[in-house]
Scaffold this active site. Structure first.
Site, PDB file in Angstrom:
ATOM      1  N   LYS A  52       0.814  -1.201   0.000  1.00 34.40           N
ATOM      2  CA  LYS A  52       0.000   0.000   0.000  1.00 34.40           C
ATOM      3  C   LYS A  52       0.852   1.258   0.000  1.00 34.40           C
ATOM      4  O   LYS A  52       0.373   2.330  -0.306  1.00 34.40           O
ATOM      5  CB  LYS A  52      -0.876   0.033   1.281  1.00 34.40           C
ATOM      6  CG  LYS A  52      -1.877  -1.079   1.374  1.00 34.40           C
ATOM      7  CD  LYS A  52      -2.696  -0.989   2.665  1.00 34.40           C
ATOM      8  CE  LYS A  52      -1.870  -1.552   3.796  1.00 34.40           C
ATOM      9  NZ  LYS A  52      -2.647  -1.852   5.018  1.00 34.40           N
ATOM     10  N   GLY A  53       2.110   1.094   0.388  1.00 37.50           N
ATOM     11  CA  GLY A  53       2.967   2.280   0.588  1.00 37.50           C
ATOM     12  C   GLY A  53       3.154   3.129  -0.648  1.00 37.50           C
ATOM     13  O   GLY A  53       3.507   4.303  -0.556  1.00 37.50           O
ATOM     14  N   GLU A 108       7.323   1.059  -7.091  1.00 36.58           N
ATOM     15  CA  GLU A 108       7.558   0.693  -5.677  1.00 36.58           C
ATOM     16  C   GLU A 108       7.844   1.949  -4.863  1.00 36.58           C
ATOM     17  O   GLU A 108       8.336   2.948  -5.395  1.00 36.58           O
ATOM     18  CB  GLU A 108       8.788  -0.225  -5.586  1.00 36.58           C
ATOM     19  CG  GLU A 108       8.492  -1.670  -5.269  1.00 36.58           C
ATOM     20  CD  GLU A 108       8.020  -1.953  -3.841  1.00 36.58           C
ATOM     21  OE1 GLU A 108       7.474  -1.049  -3.170  1.00 36.58           O
ATOM     22  OE2 GLU A 108       8.197  -3.091  -3.400  1.00 36.58           O
ATOM     23  N   ASP A 109       7.574   1.878  -3.576  1.00 39.86           N
ATOM     24  CA  ASP A 109       7.917   3.005  -2.703  1.00 39.86           C
ATOM     25  C   ASP A 109       9.399   2.988  -2.329  1.00 39.86           C
ATOM     26  O   ASP A 109      10.082   4.004  -2.404  1.00 39.86           O
ATOM     27  CB  ASP A 109       7.034   3.004  -1.442  1.00 39.86           C
ATOM     28  CG  ASP A 109       6.936   1.633  -0.772  1.00 39.86           C
ATOM     29  OD1 ASP A 109       7.651   0.689  -1.187  1.00 39.86           O
ATOM     30  OD2 ASP A 109       6.139   1.497   0.178  1.00 39.86           O
ATOM     31  N   ASP A 112      14.705  -2.017  -0.396  1.00 41.11           N
ATOM     32  CA  ASP A 112      15.567  -2.144   0.780  1.00 41.11           C
ATOM     33  C   ASP A 112      16.506  -3.331   0.536  1.00 41.11           C
ATOM     34  O   ASP A 112      17.530  -3.190  -0.110  1.00 41.11           O
ATOM     35  CB  ASP A 112      14.636  -2.338   1.984  1.00 41.11           C
ATOM     36  CG  ASP A 112      15.344  -2.333   3.309  1.00 41.11           C
ATOM     37  OD1 ASP A 112      16.461  -1.814   3.385  1.00 41.11           O
ATOM     38  OD2 ASP A 112      14.771  -2.851   4.292  1.00 41.11           O
ATOM     39  N   LYS A 140      17.629   2.024  -0.945  1.00 42.55           N
ATOM     40  CA  LYS A 140      18.613   1.884   0.137  1.00 42.55           C
ATOM     41  C   LYS A 140      19.649   0.857  -0.312  1.00 42.55           C
ATOM     42  O   LYS A 140      19.557  -0.314   0.077  1.00 42.55           O
ATOM     43  CB  LYS A 140      17.933   1.323   1.386  1.00 42.55           C
ATOM     44  CG  LYS A 140      17.210   2.301   2.274  1.00 42.55           C
ATOM     45  CD  LYS A 140      16.830   1.566   3.565  1.00 42.55           C
ATOM     46  CE  LYS A 140      15.714   2.231   4.313  1.00 42.55           C
ATOM     47  NZ  LYS A 140      15.223   1.407   5.439  1.00 42.55           N
ATOM     48  N   PHE A 161      15.463   4.288   8.926  1.00 40.17           N
ATOM     49  CA  PHE A 161      14.057   3.895   8.754  1.00 40.17           C
ATOM     50  C   PHE A 161      13.235   5.147   8.492  1.00 40.17           C
ATOM     51  O   PHE A 161      13.232   6.079   9.286  1.00 40.17           O
ATOM     52  CB  PHE A 161      13.535   3.129   9.969  1.00 40.17           C
ATOM     53  CG  PHE A 161      12.285   2.365   9.626  1.00 40.17           C
ATOM     54  CD1 PHE A 161      12.370   1.114   9.029  1.00 40.17           C
ATOM     55  CD2 PHE A 161      11.033   2.899   9.861  1.00 40.17           C
ATOM     56  CE1 PHE A 161      11.225   0.409   8.665  1.00 40.17           C
ATOM     57  CE2 PHE A 161       9.880   2.202   9.512  1.00 40.17           C
ATOM     58  CZ  PHE A 161       9.979   0.954   8.915  1.00 40.17           C
ATOM     59  N   VAL A 162      12.583   5.166   7.349  1.00 39.80           N
ATOM     60  CA  VAL A 162      11.857   6.365   6.952  1.00 39.80           C
ATOM     61  C   VAL A 162      10.353   6.101   6.911  1.00 39.80           C
ATOM     62  O   VAL A 162       9.915   4.976   6.678  1.00 39.80           O
ATOM     63  CB  VAL A 162      12.336   6.883   5.577  1.00 39.80           C
ATOM     64  CG1 VAL A 162      13.720   7.492   5.684  1.00 39.80           C
ATOM     65  CG2 VAL A 162      12.313   5.791   4.514  1.00 39.80           C
ATOM     66  N   ASP A 168       5.124   3.481   6.137  1.00 36.10           N
ATOM     67  CA  ASP A 168       4.553   3.405   7.478  1.00 36.10           C
ATOM     68  C   ASP A 168       5.506   2.786   8.479  1.00 36.10           C
ATOM     69  O   ASP A 168       6.521   2.178   8.144  1.00 36.10           O
ATOM     70  CB  ASP A 168       3.275   2.561   7.459  1.00 36.10           C
ATOM     71  CG  ASP A 168       3.562   1.065   7.361  1.00 36.10           C
ATOM     72  OD1 ASP A 168       4.408   0.683   6.534  1.00 36.10           O
ATOM     73  OD2 ASP A 168       2.960   0.292   8.122  1.00 36.10           O
ATOM     74  N   ARG A 174       1.654   7.137   7.336  1.00 36.40           N
ATOM     75  CA  ARG A 174       1.537   7.031   5.875  1.00 36.40           C
ATOM     76  C   ARG A 174       1.088   8.343   5.241  1.00 36.40           C
ATOM     77  O   ARG A 174       1.427   8.638   4.102  1.00 36.40           O
ATOM     78  CB  ARG A 174       0.524   5.946   5.492  1.00 36.40           C
ATOM     79  CG  ARG A 174       0.996   4.519   5.686  1.00 36.40           C
ATOM     80  CD  ARG A 174       0.099   3.580   4.886  1.00 36.40           C
ATOM     81  NE  ARG A 174       0.202   2.191   5.287  1.00 36.40           N
ATOM     82  CZ  ARG A 174       1.099   1.326   4.821  1.00 36.40           C
ATOM     83  NH1 ARG A 174       2.020   1.727   3.976  1.00 36.40           N
ATOM     84  NH2 ARG A 174       1.093   0.069   5.217  1.00 36.40           N
TER      85      ARG A 174
HETATM   86  P1  IMP Z   1      12.671  -5.340   0.616  1.00 38.22           P
HETATM   87  O1  IMP Z   1      12.129  -6.660   0.144  1.00 38.22           O
HETATM   88  O2  IMP Z   1      13.595  -5.514   1.789  1.00 38.22           O
HETATM   89  O3  IMP Z   1      13.306  -4.523  -0.476  1.00 38.22           O
HETATM   90  O4  IMP Z   1      11.431  -4.629   1.254  1.00 38.22           O
HETATM   91  C1  IMP Z   1      10.812  -3.560   0.760  1.00 38.22           C
HETATM   92  C2  IMP Z   1       9.642  -3.220   1.663  1.00 38.22           C
HETATM   93  O5  IMP Z   1      10.065  -3.076   3.028  1.00 38.22           O
HETATM   94  C3  IMP Z   1       9.048  -1.903   1.253  1.00 38.22           C
HETATM   95  O6  IMP Z   1       8.061  -2.057   0.263  1.00 38.22           O
HETATM   96  C4  IMP Z   1       8.536  -1.376   2.571  1.00 38.22           C
HETATM   97  O7  IMP Z   1       7.231  -1.857   2.804  1.00 38.22           O
HETATM   98  C5  IMP Z   1       9.448  -1.968   3.631  1.00 38.22           C
HETATM   99  N1  IMP Z   1      10.492  -0.999   4.061  1.00 38.22           N
HETATM  100  C6  IMP Z   1      11.816  -1.096   3.872  1.00 38.22           C
HETATM  101  N2  IMP Z   1      12.471  -0.050   4.400  1.00 38.22           N
HETATM  102  C7  IMP Z   1      11.526   0.753   4.929  1.00 38.22           C
HETATM  103  C8  IMP Z   1      11.569   2.028   5.618  1.00 38.22           C
HETATM  104  O8  IMP Z   1      12.633   2.650   5.834  1.00 38.22           O
HETATM  105  N3  IMP Z   1      10.376   2.529   6.019  1.00 38.22           N
HETATM  106  C9  IMP Z   1       9.191   1.889   5.788  1.00 38.22           C
HETATM  107  N4  IMP Z   1       9.105   0.721   5.154  1.00 38.22           N
HETATM  108  C10 IMP Z   1      10.263   0.145   4.723  1.00 38.22           C
END
Ligand code: IMP
Length: 184
Positions: A52-53, A108-109, A112, A140, A161-162, A168, A174
């Protein structure tokens, strides 16, 4: 303040985000213009938002893309810590439309570890789209565990962490118009 945490600082202001989103929209418009099938009954380019982000970013980005573009969404959830390293995610909501014969732009938002997107990319490529590219607002790179690299990247940020602008912490924050840092 939302929940039991306080914003420590603003990482990206609403103005900074708006400027960068317009730049991304202009770049995507230029890159995808040659791919538009002007005779197709429905747009052959589809923006796939990962709920949802992504909602605020998606809404701003698609309005900065000056081309016919179809909307669709997926919702995914990680299986949890036990399988986090495998990057296995559960699809909670799949696409409504077929991916075949469309150029997919996955929106994507934040990327990570990259595990979610690696899984999604593989999953979507198996559906034979015409092409697949990824646009993320935030990246990131320090935390990456896979080789995935977004094709379009709003901002590279450090390992903090943002929250805000869709992101969220336990469903809080959000709706902030900017991106802030909270202590984890
Ligand atoms: P990944 O699979 O580790 O790349 O995860 C990505 C997901 O982790 C994103 O779509 C977010 O929902 C969550 N996420 C990762 N870092 C943050 C952050 O700094 N703030 C909020 N959500 C995050």
């Amino acid at each position: 303040m939302q929940g039991d945490r306080t914003i420590e600082g603003v990482l990206l202001s609403a103005e900074q985000i708006a400027i960068r989103v317009r730049e991304l929209g202009a770049q995507i418009t230029a890159d995808y213009k040659p791919l538009v099938d002007w005779t197709a009954p429905q747009p052959n380019i589809m923006a796939v938002g990962i709920l949802k982000g992504v909602v605020p970013f998606y809404a701003d980005l698609v309005r900065a893309i000056d081309l016919p573009i179809a909307f669709d969404f997926m919702a995914v959830s990680s299986y949890g810590a036990a399988t986090a390293t495998s990057g296995t995610v559960r699809i909670l909501k799949d696409l409504d439309k077929a991916a075949e014969d469309r150029h997919l732009l996955v929106v994507e938002d934040i990327v990570d570890t990259g595990l979610t997107l690696s899984y999604l990319k593989e999953n979507l490529l198996r559906r034979n789209p015409l092409s697949l590219k990824i646009v993320t607002l935030l990246n990131k790179p320090e935390r990456r565990k896979t080789s995935i690299t977004p094709d379009y990247n709003g901002f590279e940020i450090p390992d903090v962490f943002v929250v805000g602008y869709g992101l969220d912490c336990g469903e809080n924050y959000r709706n902030l118009p900017y991106i802030g840092i909270i202590r984890t």
